[in-house]
Design an enzyme around this catalytic site. Structure first.
Site, PDB file in Angstrom:
ATOM      1  CE  LYS A 115      -4.036  24.346   5.159  1.00  0.00           C
ATOM      2  NZ  LYS A 115      -4.775  24.312   6.479  1.00  0.00           N
ATOM      3  CG  ASP A 158      -1.982  -0.864   1.051  1.00  0.00           C
ATOM      4  OD1 ASP A 158      -2.433  -0.940   0.102  1.00  0.00           O
ATOM      5  OD2 ASP A 158      -2.460  -1.352   1.880  1.00  0.00           O
ATOM      6  CG  ASP A 181      -6.231  -1.581   6.902  1.00  0.00           C
ATOM      7  OD1 ASP A 181      -6.842  -1.526   5.781  1.00  0.00           O
ATOM      8  OD2 ASP A 181      -5.585  -0.532   7.235  1.00  0.00           O
ATOM      9  CG  PHE A 213     -11.197  20.358   6.507  1.00  0.00           C
ATOM     10  CD1 PHE A 213     -10.980  20.995   5.364  1.00  0.00           C
ATOM     11  CD2 PHE A 213     -11.628  19.063   6.671  1.00  0.00           C
ATOM     12  CE1 PHE A 213     -11.135  20.179   4.209  1.00  0.00           C
ATOM     13  CE2 PHE A 213     -11.987  18.576   5.427  1.00  0.00           C
ATOM     14  CZ  PHE A 213     -11.534  18.987   4.196  1.00  0.00           C
ATOM     15  CD  GLN A 270     -20.867  19.611   5.522  1.00  0.00           C
ATOM     16  OE1 GLN A 270     -20.214  19.979   6.765  1.00  0.00           O
ATOM     17  NE2 GLN A 270     -21.136  18.319   5.482  1.00  0.00           N
TER      18      GLN A 270
END
Lengths: 209, 714, 554
Positions: free
Chosen positions: B418, B326, B549, B397, B400
């Site tokens: 940002k 991964d 996982d 953050f 939406q």
């Protein structure tokens, strides 16, 4: 189970048929064809490289012979004939050089019997040829593998020249020359070793008389 | 593209990284001499012929020991007893190696058992349904839990069995099984839902649905594994055992038929000497250590906090042709990092850096931290604490808004944001601004190179009018872990292909794959893609290893030849894989491969050593047996051993001592450096082949020098 | 030119000739073992034999065909020998006694050609050519068929089919053995080997004595005797007999013939597995062992003082022919004991302990350098499997050879294979030495006598057929014991080889990576040679110590 037994039998029958087919091809046809061509193309070799005297075969040049005196009454082992070049000792048959019983002594390299017989041969050959025992070459005291070895070493042939010349009443150089003419070198210059064919040598010796 | 990547981000856990670059080697635990003593009783217990017969080589030794004992009783001599004692010691030493290997596991099992104390489960009497309230609880012993039961666990309580969290979120202390003291978060739904019986809930309350039968919990299995109770011979071990058994038979035949030869030679041999010869010839060294090597191999995994469900899986790890790794967490650091600031025209880079830093001060995500750090390091802007900025209001953050930032309500009023390009640009437009055209190409450029663009926007209010504009773009980049390229080169030399699995688009994936040096990548990978890839590789005869996982990884984990499930993952994943990594560190897959290889190499090396040993033993024993009748054979006594009895005794004593001497090696495994097959083979042949040829000549001579003073061996 | 230079030249010429035939013969064999097309004559053979030439057999079926053919051949030949007095061209020879007939039938059917009889005094022409020589062809072809099945095990994937025994047998006989034998039989005749149907011809010799010259179709049998690594001579003296091997050139040719298929088969192997380098590695191991053995035996035979007889005689010429000398005899002895041929042009019993001991050790190696037709290659491939297994572990992978994994099943068959022959040799020799009556068959005493018995069972179990011929083995006990040793030593290994072939064929091949043990490099050549020497050396060291070593070390 009859069906599986059947299968096994069928299987073996097929194997037998295959064997018979190969017997015909490789066991009958192949040798017949080779014999046919060999007899046509190389009759001399195919029939044993025979040496003929007045049309009658007296030897195969490939098969060694004894050159002994006839057995006297009461004698068990024959004595070598002084007038012939003698071949190597032979283990083929009871008296040696018996093509129906080819073979070697098979005595081991440390076998006391072999040691004894080599000692005896060395003494006998030295006495017979009138040379010191130390100069008797190896091929004179050892038996060959086939018991039919027609060859001896040039050294052994030269060793016998005096005796043979004397027995025939020939001069030595002539006999030496005869020996020298009979020395066969190595095949292709490097295969095998130098040798003198005793059968041919003796045959030519007799003829030269 | 300017390469302004920070060379070594401070967050990068370089020091702790188990993948520290060369020189590295797989190492195992050291052998504690005390273990030899404590395991001794176990070693004696294993002398039971019913146990011994599982190891044909050592069984022959035991039978030989019985024969010599009988013979020594019938016609006692110092020599007979010396041989008898050392033959018994040989068998005991063999058992000792196994007992020591098992002993180490037993100690671990003891620790695990302690966690399995009488836990009480608070079972919800009539089951659990989403959103159900006021359910009746009953207290039952954990051992009576059945599959599908739901239990409530609250802070301070031990989770009674393996299961999935179906309700709530909690921090869990899993140190009992992982040894890691930092708590982990477990929550319902998603890939962090699995909990393990025996671990402790530290905070909050969760409802757990039990997914394992009693006696088959993870801890139970772990105990069984480390104790070696569930140990079965692996395919490779079986193949080697067959070869060793056949060599044993050959040597048995050689010695049994020697007696008539010896009688012919006039040197009939005693039972003691014949048995000694058999034992010296059969591959006792590897025969004695074989099972210890296998147990120790599993143990080395356990020490790295990996549980292999079968030895077969460990062996398969050594054979792996393809590693599916991964991207996130294995090849790259877990998170993207800011690598440069790209201001638009008319904006200073310092201005942009300052704005970026301000907007990220409250952003505790690794990405946010990396922006603060980059600004500080590159532009000497020190990180300001939140309190320092009076009247600052941080905007977190959200899914939406897809952006975060800060509103400064001080003397000058301005807002900084940002976030995703579209979101910030909309925000700027909403405030009456016009994003310049150059933003688009910058954003596209970053995306195209595999990075993630974060656009920084500003609205400032001066004289009541708002002025909105874009300041520039932050380039967030996946940072490839330090030393990965070297590691992949190594794997390539070992003949292993690496494939990076990522959810990124092909463009991004390619860029990262190239930077990391993996052989191939699978972009926008779905579980189905992963599965298809594994099947494709396997169809070509390749063995595939992967980590996973999530529940959706389960089919692929089951399909892969080596499937390492992360302990943080779901129980479905843990069930499907054949190994569980308790540290949940996907990079460990590479170590697992190396341990698998080391296990096989140890077997091969000791087999070679064992067989090479025989040459010296012949030179000791054959002249001792037959020089009396064939004095010439004394020429074979090139070691110049003192007497026939001392020579044979020395060979047997050496044979026994070498087993003890090699126990540490068997437990530790032979040194393994990733390299090509050819160079590995050369190295091991020189060390174990040639060493095995020469060492016993020296060893037997030394022993002979010592024991020649024993009266009966002169 | 001195002897040494000439000796070296004959070896170099031989190596050159073998090298020249390596590619064409190897490729040709690969072609006939893989080609789907039958010749018309082959179709006729299948029809006549009642077999299906297009069936592809699973390994048990292949094995059943091998065994059925063996059983039928054994019974057929036994009957032939028992009834020869009733047949044509018997030359008046009597029926062969039951125990000798069993021993001889077993001997020729197993490609051993151990001879407890003297050809010139026991066998008529018909039984020689249509009984014994037929087996020279087919038993050689059976060996090649079995190794072809093994190679197919490596090349095929996920199948239970390993080829068709009848097709392999027929093609090898018709397309290789028969034409090559035909050409070389004529060359041998030109060189002086006889080829006729004469019986015994009595002549009066030059000295006036009587001598009986024996005739027969010798050249046709001689060619296949060497080419098929059979070794059963027309005469008792075998290739030392001047009618079988009249001069050094025919001698060199016979050595070439008995080595040529064995040394070309690795090419067939490389070609069939699609990697010629694999063939080069195998042939390199064979050549290394062969060359070392030639050097050792020649040096020992030249060093005549190492034995008392040699010391006295001034050379090791006892049992050797003057026309060949030491070099050509030693070269033949090594070549015949390292193949399963067993023809001899000199008698090993009289070799130095070192030289004779080496001929025993050569056979103990399992007839693999280059070994008998087919059997040599499958023998060395089995040892390669063992070497790859141990070495494969040492590179940290489940061992694999040519992409096929060596798991428990494969190792079971390989282990049984390497176990079988030593067990037969040692148990047989052990029984003989434990029975006072059988010990009396030794011609020589002490360790050399033991070497004769050890040689006999080593030769029989490894299907060589040569002997320390001092042993009088034409007794009921030896005829039976050696006959059984030959049969078990031939067919048990074949069972394991075919089972291994089946097991390999069923596998999905593993791709080759940098982590795969390369099996074409000098490293592997050295490894395989080492494994062969150590495994064989360890197995037989005690026995050798009491035979040749006891005799040779003073």
């Amino acid at each position: 189970m009859p069906s599986s037994l059947n299968r096994v039998i069928r299987h073996h029958l097929a194997a037998l048929r295959m064997l018979l087919v190969f017997t015909v091809i490789t066991g009958i046809a192949y040798p017949l064809v080779v014999v046919g061509i060999a007899q046509a193309a190389f009759p001399h070799q195919a029939n044993g490289s025979l040496i003929k005297d007045r049309g009658r075969p007296v030897a195969s040049s490939l098969i060694g012979q004894n050159f002994n005196l006839p057995l006297n009454k009461g004698q068990t082992s024959p004595q070598p004939d002084r007038k012939w070049f003698q071949p190597r000792p032979s283990a083929a048959g009871t008296t040696g050089y018996d093509p129906t019983s080819s073979g070697a002594s098979n005595l081991g390299p440390n076998n006391p019997d072999l040691v004894a017989v080599i000692k005896a041969r060395r003494a006998a050959v030295a006495a017979f040829d009138g040379v010191p025992p130390s100069s008797v070459p190896v091929d004179a005291v050892t038996a060959s593998g086939s018991g039919l070895d027609p060859d001896i070493s040039p050294a052994y042939a030269y060793e016998q020249v005096n005796r043979v010349a004397k027995a025939w009443g020939l001069n030595r150089p002539a006999v030496r020359k005869l020996v020298a003419d009979h020395i066969q070198g190595r095949n292709l210059g490097f295969l095998g070793q130098d040798r003198v064919n005793v059968v041919e040598l003796n045959h030519d010796l007799a003829a030269s008389k | 593209m300017p390469t302004t990547t920070t060379e070594e981000p401070p967050e990068a856990p370089v020091a702790k990284d188990p993948l520290a670059p060369n020189p590295h080697r797989v190492s195992g635990g050291m052998l504690d001499p005390k273990q030899l003593v404590t395991s001794f009783p176990d070693a004696l217990r294993k002398l039971d012929p019913r146990v011994m017969i599982r190891n044909p080589v050592m069984f022959v030794v035991e039978v030989g020991a019985v024969l010599t004992t009988l013979s020594a009783i019938k016609s006692p001599s110092v020599f007979a007893w010396v041989i008898t004692v050392w033959l018994w010691l040989t068998t005991v030493f063999a058992n000792l190696s196994e007992a020591v290997a098992e002993g180490r596991g037993k100690a671990q099992a003891e620790t695990l058992r302690r966690t399995k104390t009488d836990t009480v489960a608070r079972r919800l009497a009539d089951g659990w349904r989403p959103g159900a309230e006021g359910l009746v609880e009953e207290e039952i012993p954990a051992t009576q839990l059945r599959l599908g039961d739901c239990v409530v666990v609250e802070a301070g309580q031990i989770i009674p069995g393996d299961g999935d969290v179906v309700e709530g979120v909690a921090s869990v202390d899993e140190s009992a099984i992982t040894g890691e003291s930092a708590p982990v978060i477990r929550e319902s739904g998603g890939d962090r839902s699995a909990v393990t019986g025996g671990t402790k809930v530290l905070s909050d309350r969760i409802v757990v649905k039990i997914t394992s039968k009693p006696g088959e919990t993870f801890i139970d299995r772990m105990i069984a594994l480390v104790e070696g109770a569930a140990r079965q011979k692996t395919p490779n071990e079986i193949a080697l055992n067959i070869l060793l058994a056949s060599l044993t038979i050959v040597f048995l035949v050689a010695v049994v038929t020697l007696q008539p030869f010896a009688i012919f030679a006039g040197a009939e041999q005693t039972i003691v000497i014949l048995v000694a010869l058999v034992v010296a010839l059969i591959p006792t060294t590897i025969g004695a250590l074989l099972s210890a090597i296998g147990i120790a191999g599993m143990d080395r995994l356990v020490q790295r906090n990996v549980l292999a469900m079968s030895g077969r899986a460990v062996e398969a790890a050594g054979d792996v042709n393809t590693l599916l790794l991964d991207k996130t967490g294995t090849i790259t650091l877990g998170n993207r990092q800011a690598s440069e600031f790209l201001p638009v025209r008319g904006v200073d880079i310092e201005q942009l850096a300052d704005a970026a830093q301000l907007s990220s001060l409250a952003d505790e995500t690794p990405e946010g931290r990396s922006i603060v750090v980059l600004a500080k390091e590159r532009y000497a802007l020190r990180g300001r604490s939140e309190g320092e900025l009076a009247h600052a209001e941080f905007v977190p953050f959200t899914a939406q808004t897809r952006m975060s930032g800060v509103d400064l309500n001080g003397e000058e009023r301005r807002a900084l944001r940002k976030g995703a390009a579209t979101a910030v640009m909309r925000w700027v437009r909403d405030h009456g601004g016009h994003p310049t055209d150059e933003v688009g190409p910058i954003v596209d450029g970053i995306s195209g190179s595999g990075g993630t663009p974060l656009v920084v926007g500003e609205v400032s209010w001066q004289n009541g009018t708002a002025e909105a504009r874009i300041l520039g773009v932050i380039h967030l980049k996946d940072v490839v872990k330090h030393g990965m390229r070297e590691r992949f080169d190594e794997l390539r030399r070992m003949g292993i292909k690496t494939v990076m699995i990522t959810g990124d688009n092909p463009l991004t994936a390619r860029a990262i794959a190239e930077e990391a040096g993996v052989d191939d990548f699978l972009a926008e990978a779905t579980p189905e893609d992963k599965m298809a890839l594994i099947k494709r590789e396997q169809a070509g005869g390749k063995l595939v290893a992967m980590t996973g996982d999530g529940t959706n990884d389960a089919p692929a984990l089951a399909q892969a030849d080596v499937g390492v499930a992360m302990n943080t993952g779901t129980s479905a994943a843990k069930e499907a894989g054949n190994m569980v990594d308790l540290d949940s560190n996907p990079t460990k897959l590479i170590e697992i491969v190396e341990i698998g290889k080391q296990l096989l190499i140890t077997r091969g090396a000791l087999t070679t050593f064992s067989i090479a040993n025989d040459v010296a033993k012949y030179f000791a024993i054959i002249p001792a047996m037959f020089a009396s009748v064939y004095p010439g054979l004394q020429h074979l006594n090139i070691m110049g051993l003192h007497s026939p009895t001392s020579a044979i005794s020395s060979a047997i004593i050496f044979n026994a001592l070498i087993i003890v001497a090699l126990i540490p090696l068997a437990l530790r495994g032979v040194r393994y450096r990733p390299s090509s097959a050819s160079s590995l083979l050369s190295r091991n042949i020189w060390i174990y082949g040639l060493g095995g040829l020469i060492l016993p000549f020296i060893g037997i001579k030394v022993i002979d020098l010592l024991i020649q003073f024993i009266p009966g061996l002169r | 030119m001195n002897n040494t230079l000439a000796g070296w030249l004959q070896v170099i010429a031989l190596v050159g000739a073998l090298a020249l035939s390596y590619r064409p013969l190897g490729d040709y064999l690969a072609h006939i073992l893989t080609s789907p097309r039958h010749w018309r004559v082959e179709r006729l053979v299948y029809r006549a034999g009642g077999v299906d030439g297009d069936a592809d057999q699973p390994w048990p079926a292949y094995l059943r065909s091998v065994l059925a053919f063996f059983l039928v051949s054994l019974l057929f030949l036994y009957g032939f020998l028992r009834l020869q007095n009733h047949l044509l061209l018997s030359l008046g020879m009597k029926a062969v006694k039951p125990d000798l007939a069993f021993n001889t039938a077993a001997s020729f059917v197993t490609n051993t050609n151990w001879q407890n009889y003297s050809g010139e005094s026991t066998m008529g022409h018909l039984v020689q050519m249509a009984g014994l020589a037929v087996q020279n062809f087919v038993s050689a072809a059976v060996g090649i068929g079995v190794v072809a099945a093994l190679i197919r095990g490596f090349t095929r994937k996920k199948t239970d089919r390993v080829g068709n025994f009848w097709v392999d047998l027929t093609r090898v006989v018709l397309r290789v053995l028969l034409p090559v034998s035909f050409v070389f039989a004529l060359v041998l005749v030109a060189g002086g080997v006889i080829e006729n149907f004469h019986g015994i011809q009595s002549i009066t010799t030059i000295a006036g004595e009587h001598q009986s010259l024996t005739g027969g179709p010798v050249a046709s049998q001689e060619a296949i005797k060497e080419l098929g690594t059979n070794g059963g001579g027309f005469y008792n003296a075998n290739s030392s007999h001047p009618f079988e091997n009249p001069n050094p050139f025919t001698n060199w040719l016979e050595i070439y013939l008995l080595l040529v298929i064995g040394f070309a088969l690795p090419r067939t192997f490389g070609k069939m597995v699609g990697d010629n380098r694999q063939g080069y590695a195998i042939v390199a191991v064979m050549a290394l062992i062969w060359a070392s053995s030639v050097a050792i035996v020649t040096a020992n035979e030249l060093h005549s003082v190492s034995s008392s007889a040699g010391h006295l005689a001034g050379g090791m010429m006892e049992g050797k022919e003057q026309r060949f000398g030491i070099w050509a005899s030693a070269l033949f002895a090594v070549s015949t004991t390292l193949t399963s041929c067993g023809a001899v042009n000199s008698f090993h019993d009289s070799y130095t302990p070192g030289g004779g001991g080496m001929t025993i050790f050569n056979m103990m190696l399992g007839e693999i350098a280059p070994g008998g037709t087919g059997s040599g290659l499958y023998g060395i491939l089995i040892l390669a499997v063992v070497a790859v297994f141990v070495a494969g572990l040492m590179v940290g992978r489940t061992p694999e050879y040519l992409g096929k994994k060596l798991r428990g099943q494969e190792m079971k068959y390989a282990s049984l294979y390497i176990l079988t022959t030593p067990a037969i040799v040692l148990v047989g020799a052990g029984l003989a030495m434990a029975l006072p009556g059988e010990r009396a068959a030794m011609l020589n005493h002490g360790p050399h006598g033991f070497s004769e018995v050890l040689y006999a069972f080593t030769s029989a179990a490894n299907n060589n057929g040569s002997a320390f011929a001092g042993l009088s083995a034409n007794t009921v006990w030896y005829n039976t014991a050696l006959g059984l040793a030959m049969i078990l030593g031939r067919f048990l290994p074949m069972v394991f080889v075919l089972a291994l072939a089946g097991s390999l064929a069923s596998q999905q091949p593993v791709p080759v990576t940098a982590g795969t043990l390369p099996t074409h490099r000098p490293q592997f050549v050295g490894l395989l040679t080492g494994v062969i020497l150590i495994v064989v050396g360890l197995t037989y060291f005690p026995a050798l110590a009491l035979g040749p070593l006891a005799e040779g070390l003073h």
